[in-house]
Design a protein around this motif. Sequence first.
Motif, short mmCIF file in Angstrom:
data_model
loop_
_atom_site.label_atom_id
_atom_site.label_comp_id
_atom_site.label_asym_id
_atom_site.label_seq_id
_atom_site.Cartn_x
_atom_site.Cartn_y
_atom_site.Cartn_z
N GLN A 1 0.86 -1.18 0.00
CA GLN A 1 0.00 0.00 0.00
C GLN A 1 0.89 1.24 0.00
N ASP B 1 -8.62 5.58 7.78
CA ASP B 1 -9.26 4.83 6.70
C ASP B 1 -8.23 4.15 5.80
N HIS B 2 -7.09 4.84 5.56
CA HIS B 2 -6.08 4.27 4.67
C HIS B 2 -5.45 3.02 5.29
N ALA C 1 -8.20 6.92 0.98
CA ALA C 1 -9.37 6.14 1.35
C ALA C 1 -10.38 6.96 2.17
N SER C 2 -10.24 8.27 2.16
CA SER C 2 -11.06 9.14 3.02
C SER C 2 -12.50 9.24 2.54
N HIS D 1 -7.65 9.10 -8.67
CA HIS D 1 -8.66 8.22 -8.09
C HIS D 1 -10.07 8.71 -8.39
N GLU E 1 -14.10 9.49 -1.36
CA GLU E 1 -15.17 8.57 -1.73
C GLU E 1 -16.37 9.33 -2.28
N ILE F 1 -6.24 0.22 -1.82
CA ILE F 1 -6.74 1.26 -2.70
C ILE F 1 -5.62 1.91 -3.51
N GLN F 2 -4.36 1.74 -3.06
CA GLN F 2 -3.24 2.40 -3.72
C GLN F 2 -2.07 1.42 -3.85
N ASN G 1 -8.03 0.19 5.31
CA ASN G 1 -8.06 -0.46 4.00
C ASN G 1 -6.90 -1.44 3.85
#
Length: 463
Positions: free
Chosen positions: A170, A411-412, A177-178, A271, A182, A427-428, A415
């Motif tokens: 990651q 959140d990051h 991921a906030s 994103h 979103e 997510i990354q 995830n």
Amino acid sequence: MKQNSNRRSFLKKAALGSAAITSAPTILASSRDETIWLQRQHRENNYSANDQINLGVIGVGIQGIYDANDALTVNGSKVVAACDLYTGRLDRAKELWGNDIFTTRDYRALLNQKNIDAVIVATPDHWHKQITIDALKAGKHVYCEKPMVQKWEEGQAIIDAQKSSGKLCQIGSQGMASLGNEKAKQLYEKGAIGDIVMLDFYNDRYSAEGAWQYPIPPDANKQTVDFDTFLGNAPKVPFEPKRFFRWRNYRDYGTGVAGDLFVHAFSTLNHVISSHGPNRALATGGLRYWKDGRDVPDVSITLYDYPKTETHAAFNAAFRINFIAGSGGGGGFKLIGTEGEMEVGQNSVTLKRSKLGLVPAGYSMVAFTEEMQKKIKKGYEEQNLESRASSLSTGTTTWKAPSDYKGGRHDHFSNFFEAIRGNGKVIQDPTFGLRAAGAALLANDSYYSKKPVDWNPTEMKII
């Protein structure tokens, strides 16, 4: 483009009237100002000691400490080891995470610890590639701070290492991921701003700390700091505490404002609009104030071109940084489209939709006779260019995270840990990370070469 059909759907709902707009507040800005609260439910499982994710922190500086503490806000995580080249930071690690954690100056010794599941790589940029690859080969999941690489040419090796290792990697642009990202992505895909025309990003600072003049401890010397290891593959120079504790100020170890700040914006932008990135950059700037030995600019302006794709129109992006902003500082990230704009943050998104003026007003009519003005006005009225629907779909809506929101950094890591436990994907990943870092680093290539730079965002290389 897919964006066209989404926009038509958005406008169709807006044309139904204010009642319909009010009933669908998650995607539409009404003709009045309103605030809507964002929500997200996290898994709040309790994990036993045998089921927790054990973390090793490589680089216990400012970012490494913030990262580790953010990781610990997620249930089922624990810091069990720390590595740094300054002994004072190893002492600090024990203050923060317990005297029983394993500490070392040698990151390879940390990677040899069998009880470590994942590592946070928060070293100076010029060490990211080697340590990340070594950690993946050692069977550890990796959270690598942004930018993923110091030079874009290093990125493919990390992508290959991650794939062959079977472990997760990651990249740490913390807002990715906030809740704000979103919601912005949802709004964009619904056509809320029409076709994107411009991205405006800026970060103004007005302090020595904000300009990376970090404190240097009085006990910094050749015994407490392993300076030779810090240098790595960088040019050999005599021991200099400023280079170690303020490494962001030097091209040999960091990536300047582009790698530190632009990369966050590119991560969010790519994103939200599902893009691979820009294909051209032109940078300017200079060292205007903080002439403390650094060899990177403290004022930077870069213009980027994004090509047309299936998910967005061709558009331009302006990135600007000012480390001596007499205004006192501030920042912004704004997506501007043909039919609206979004101000995006980790904790909020503000959508503003205005009515496009298509009928001439008094300014241009003054050149015609009174009789001709009447004829011109009648002609525009017959075209009905400014319909009632276009007026109803205007206004400002702000989506905000609640006061108890744990933040984008939580959140990051959430995830990341969920992906380690087999619940979804990061997510990354490294490919995304290279596209964000590569785009950001174009600013440096253009600035130092004093010319525009072309980039292939799909193949992730300079043309």
